[in-house]
Scaffold this active site. Sequence first.
Site, PDB file in Angstrom:
ATOM      1  N   LYS A   1       0.843  -1.206   0.000  1.00  0.00           N
ATOM      2  CA  LYS A   1       0.000   0.000   0.000  1.00  0.00           C
ATOM      3  C   LYS A   1       0.873   1.249   0.000  1.00  0.00           C
ATOM      4  O   LYS A   1       0.587   2.223  -0.691  1.00  0.00           O
ATOM      5  CB  LYS A   1      -0.916  -0.040   1.228  1.00  0.00           C
ATOM      6  CG  LYS A   1      -1.822   1.155   1.400  1.00  0.00           C
ATOM      7  CD  LYS A   1      -2.920   0.865   2.413  1.00  0.00           C
ATOM      8  CE  LYS A   1      -2.406   0.739   3.828  1.00  0.00           C
ATOM      9  NZ  LYS A   1      -2.216   2.048   4.505  1.00  0.00           N
ATOM     10  N   SER A   2       1.952   1.211   0.785  1.00  0.00           N
ATOM     11  CA  SER A   2       2.841   2.381   0.881  1.00  0.00           C
ATOM     12  C   SER A   2       3.476   2.705  -0.469  1.00  0.00           C
ATOM     13  O   SER A   2       3.514   3.863  -0.895  1.00  0.00           O
ATOM     14  CB  SER A   2       3.938   2.126   1.918  1.00  0.00           C
ATOM     15  OG  SER A   2       3.392   1.950   3.194  1.00  0.00           O
TER      16      SER A   2
ATOM     17  N   ASP B   1       4.170   0.558  12.468  1.00  0.00           N
ATOM     18  CA  ASP B   1       2.980  -0.168  12.025  1.00  0.00           C
ATOM     19  C   ASP B   1       2.982  -1.651  12.412  1.00  0.00           C
ATOM     20  O   ASP B   1       1.941  -2.305  12.339  1.00  0.00           O
ATOM     21  CB  ASP B   1       2.808  -0.047  10.502  1.00  0.00           C
ATOM     22  CG  ASP B   1       2.169   1.279  10.106  1.00  0.00           C
ATOM     23  OD1 ASP B   1       1.631   1.962  10.994  1.00  0.00           O
ATOM     24  OD2 ASP B   1       2.212   1.622   8.919  1.00  0.00           O
TER      25      ASP B   1
ATOM     26  N   SER C   1      10.894   7.338  11.385  1.00  0.00           N
ATOM     27  CA  SER C   1      10.385   6.645  10.186  1.00  0.00           C
ATOM     28  C   SER C   1      11.270   6.875   8.960  1.00  0.00           C
ATOM     29  O   SER C   1      10.775   7.076   7.845  1.00  0.00           O
ATOM     30  CB  SER C   1       8.938   7.058   9.879  1.00  0.00           C
ATOM     31  OG  SER C   1       8.091   6.727  10.947  1.00  0.00           O
TER      32      SER C   1
END
Length: 408
Positions: free
Chosen positions: A22-23, A290, A172
């Site tokens: 998805k990223s 996540d 991140s």
Amino acid sequence: MNLLLQTTHSTLDAAIKITGSKSETNRLLLLQALFPNVTLSNTSNSDDSEVMQKALQGNEEIVDIHHAGTAMRFLTAYFAVNEGREVVLTGSKRMTERPIKVLVEALEQLGAKISYEKEAGYPPIRITGKKITASKVTIAANVSSQYISALLLIAPKLENGLELTLEGEITSVPYIKMTLALLNELDIETSFKGNVITVYPKQEVASKVMIVESDWSSASYFFSLVAMSENAIISLNSYTETSLQGDSALVEIYKQMGVETHFMGNKMTLVKQLDFKSATLNLELNNTPDIAQTIVVTCLGLGIGCHLNGLHTLKIKETDRLEALRIELTKLGANIVVTNDSLTLLASDKINPNIKIATYNDHRMAMAFAPLALKVPIIIENAEVVSKSYPDFWEDMKKLGYNVSEIL
């Protein structure tokens, strides 16, 4: 839809096909909108990616992205530079509670025209697309990496490119590096030195097919299943040992919980290491927040403790994930403490059966708790929420021998 999950065995053997990350997909969809001669393959079939694609291809004045946080951030930047178009970008009730101020202020530094329709700092927002010539912007380094990636993705189309200065300690980093790597694959020049990221302008790119690697966040649930099983071999398609995705850290993390990972071609195989004894985990998850939900549930299933740090961004996700974990794990009998950026679970071999797990409109809550059915029957409320990132999840659980039945 509430689902009762149970299984009569804990030996797992299956081959699972997971669609694209998805990223990566959402980043590439935006780049494809900026450079239409880019073609995409193995894209995610998630709700988030479908919402993103629909927004980029449509021409409505009101763009509703529902629960899709990535789409909210990326589209805010995209529409800000989409000359001549005015849109109101909105979403679900939870989306209107998730802050967007940091990104809006960064875009305004560059000269973007954005206003708030209701509460300042939160969606819905009105964006009037315009040509942007400014090229320097400063943003806090510890904010969601999606704000940073949103700016980097539109940067090549800015007349003078972008020099982005990050203030403070960067979180991140893998997601930022993923964005830069995808730009590089399109021969867009970038640099990342210290706390300054530069993206050079490029108005056109050569035609190219971009193949999306399968989603590592989705793979995390299979690492959890293998760790909790008595014996398992699960193969997953379209994964590489040198991944752009930060969640590929799963390989080293789950090695500490008895999962061996083997790569051959584009296939990854997870194997249960027999007679492995797991110990308390101490992990810094700044770069991979996540997968925190999956990890803590795995630890509960294995009867081991864990201390997870670097989780401050979880409080502004689909739900306050730290508080949601505290509530649901406590129902299962866990002894857990959370702070604003950490979680501590004490070792215990007690798990209460037949507990209803609330999902809080959060796909990862549903999927992270599902592997526990290897230990006790468990009920997942509003189980359809998995469609946000992994629509085929429950069918894939059935392939592993799960009994998945709908109940009231």
